[in-house]
Design a protein around this motif. Structure first.
Motif, short mmCIF file in Angstrom:
data_model
loop_
_atom_site.label_atom_id
_atom_site.label_comp_id
_atom_site.label_asym_id
_atom_site.label_seq_id
_atom_site.Cartn_x
_atom_site.Cartn_y
_atom_site.Cartn_z
N LEU A 143 0.83 -1.21 0.00
CA LEU A 143 0.00 0.00 0.00
C LEU A 143 0.87 1.25 0.00
N SER A 201 0.83 4.08 -2.86
CA SER A 201 0.42 5.44 -2.49
C SER A 201 1.46 6.48 -2.88
N THR A 253 -7.00 7.33 -10.28
CA THR A 253 -7.24 6.84 -8.92
C THR A 253 -8.71 6.99 -8.55
N THR A 258 -11.51 3.91 -8.23
CA THR A 258 -12.16 3.69 -6.93
C THR A 258 -13.63 3.35 -7.15
N TYR A 291 -4.00 -0.40 -9.41
CA TYR A 291 -4.92 0.29 -8.51
C TYR A 291 -6.31 -0.35 -8.54
N ASN A 299 -8.75 -3.92 -1.06
CA ASN A 299 -9.10 -3.09 0.10
C ASN A 299 -10.56 -3.27 0.51
N THR A 323 3.77 0.36 5.72
CA THR A 323 3.70 1.60 4.93
C THR A 323 4.91 2.49 5.24
#
Length: 303
Positions: free
Chosen positions: A173, A177, A201, A205, A255, A262, A293
């Motif tokens: 992640l 990111s 992005t 989503t 993504y 997620n 992360t």
């Protein structure tokens, strides 16, 4: 970490989450102030940013623990996967709309004037969010008497088994990111193509969340997680190999599967853990994710 011990004995999950979000407002007001004030020295501004950012991070930490307990109190858990996919899609839609409005506002009025309006709107949205959260009807979760026994997280099998996967997921992640940073560093993207990444992005989503709701009907949770993990493992190493166009295409595929991952992970977690340990477990899991992360942030450039 500090909140994890008491999280499973919180009397009202809804109200505690709402109150924790009160800690968000100093950061928002600070950014709003930056839009009106001019500074010649950056150091004092940076120190204040660290302070208000720290307060905000406490809110994030508390909510990361409680967000996995909240669904038990406000919905029928049989439909949790469906609701989370709809919620994620709505977040994506609103993000796209907000990004478009922000872009046109900056073009029409300039960056600082546009951001003043945006942060004033953010404060209003925050207030509405608090009212909505406080208004949620909270049902008590019935638990057997034996559930009052204390559980040592480091002897709890689901937690021990998933320590390494949780750290590695956080690492993954973290890398994704920082896609824009990686793109700049490798000179594959500039300001224009960085905007494409943001648009991609937000769009993915939405599409990823809708796709998850369909995929979850035909595949078992563990198979979805395995598929997404294989795709990420295969594509992440080649994201920067073939030029700008390939970077954007590979990032898009990554993504898309990351959004599905997620969505499925929280649903799967509710099926493998007991509610009585949900707070501690979530705190431990998010700590491991955050550790991963953070490692990504430190190791990204050397890699």
């Amino acid at each position: 970490f500090l909140f994890s011990k008491g999280s499973d004995s919180v009397k009202s999950v809804v109200k505690t989450m709402a109150r924790a979000h009160i800690l968000d407002i100093p950061l928002c007001l600070f950014f709003l102030a930056l839009c009106f004030l001019t500074f010649t020295e950056i150091s004092p501004v940076y120190i204040v940013l660290l302070l208000v950012g720290g307060v905000y991070s406490i809110s994030v930490g508390i909510n990361n623990v409680l967000v996995y307990k909240l669904p038990y109190h406000i919905m029928d858990m049989r439909f949790y996967g469906k609701y989370i996919s709809i919620s994620s899609a709505l977040v994506g839609i609103v993000s796209v709309i907000f990004s478009i409005v922000s872009h046109f506002a900056q073009s029409a009025f300039g960056f600082m004037p546009a951001m003043r309006g945006i942060y004033i709107l953010t404060v209003v949205i925050w207030a509405v969010f608090l009212l909505v959260t406080f208004s949620m009807k909270e049902e008590k979760v019935k638990m057997p008497e034996k559930s009052k026994e204390k559980i040592n997280l480091f002897k709890y099998k689901p937690f021990i088994t998933l320590i390494l996967p949780d750290v590695l997921r956080g690492f993954c992640l973290g890398i994704v990111s920082m896609a824009i940073t990686i793109g700049y560093y490798t000179e594959l993207i500039d300001g224009v193509s960085a905007n494409y990444v943001i648009i991609i992005t937000n769009a993915l989503t939405i599409f990823g969340s809708f796709a998850f709701s369909k995929i979850a009907r035909y595949m078992r949770d563990k198979n979805i997680i395995l598929l997404c993990s294989i795709v990420l493992a295969a594509l992440l190493p080649i994201m920067t190999v073939f030029g700008t166009g390939a970077f954007l295409v590979v990032y898009s595929v990554i993504y898309f599967f990351l959004i599905i991952l997620n969505n499925i992970v929280p649903v799967t977690v509710t099926k493998i853990i007991d509610y009585k340990v949900a707070g501690q477990y979530s705190a431990g899991r998010m700590l491991l994710n955050t550790l991963g992360t953070s490692l990504a942030g430190f190791l990204c450039v050397p890699m």
